[in-house]
Design an enzyme around this catalytic site. Sequence first.
Site, PDB file in Angstrom:
ATOM      1  N   CYS A 180      -0.246   3.663  -6.754  1.00 10.56           N
ATOM      2  CA  CYS A 180      -1.654   2.969  -5.388  1.00 10.56           C
ATOM      3  C   CYS A 180      -1.993   1.703  -6.102  1.00 10.56           C
ATOM      4  CB  CYS A 180      -2.537   3.585  -5.669  1.00 10.56           C
ATOM      5  SG  CYS A 180      -4.255   3.240  -4.201  1.00 10.56           S
ATOM      6  N   CYS A 184       0.871  -1.026  -0.148  1.00  8.45           N
ATOM      7  CA  CYS A 184       0.532   0.256   0.417  1.00  8.45           C
ATOM      8  C   CYS A 184       0.957   1.526  -0.132  1.00  8.45           C
ATOM      9  CB  CYS A 184      -0.925  -0.062   0.966  1.00  8.45           C
ATOM     10  SG  CYS A 184      -1.668   1.269   1.658  1.00  8.45           S
TER      11      CYS A 184
END
Length: 262
Positions: free
Chosen positions: A184, A74
């Site tokens: 992302c 992440c």
Amino acid sequence: MANNNPIGFFDSGVGGTSIWRESVALLPAESTIYLADSANAPYGEKSTSEIIQLSLKNTQKLIDFGCKMIVVPCNTATTNAISYLRENFDLPFIGIEPALKPAALSSKNKAIGILATKGTLSSALFAKTSSIYAGSINVIEVVGTGLVELIEAGKADSVQTRELLKLYLQPMLEANIDFLVLGCSHYPYLIEVLRSLLPSAVTIIDSGVAVARQIKAVLEKEGLFTATNSARHKLYSNANTAVLHKLTENIQVKKEVSFLDF
Ligand code: DGL
């Protein structure tokens, strides 16, 4: 030396499975536990201290499960919390950051696009990486507002997603980018739509394979490879498990996808 315990992964939701799948492919003997903190997604709009608190909670859960290493697939959690995690826990952490360096070094047009969350683009770590590698490059940074929510809702390939992406790619296309960095871990699930909206001269960079190689390198360096050949994978979501299930159903390994309140 060997260690048969699982490798732990946590993400704000289902996005990190884009990295988890590369790791499972590269390291088929290793067991894993994946936490999708979808109840708290998106992280990208939260403050640094909130992201640190959530990352601590997820890390502690993975340690309680006996994980030997923690992967943070992440960008938002890595750029905001990984140094804090490394200071506070005594096991190896692998993070993911937007791959600015390869894009900046390879760009002929000296213009690259980066699509990421607000939390990543406003982080000190991103500012540092950007100033080191992309100082002489035109970097078009765009916050992908709403994209994580759509992917979490199983709508990666929807009209809404396509319309948002058209809007976000516009300034990048005007600047004549030749590389688009996906900053992302949810965004690799948009590659098909992105490809249909971008000229073929634009290369999309996603770091899943690079992170998997890094996991392998650290297991090797720390003597943590498993000695077994019976990998099992547990994927937990603290919200709806349906999308987590859908996104991993084509991975042919021994796995369970279930709900867990963490
Ligand atoms: N998947 C995460 C990332 O790589 C975070 C998305 C979010 O929760 O905002 O940045």
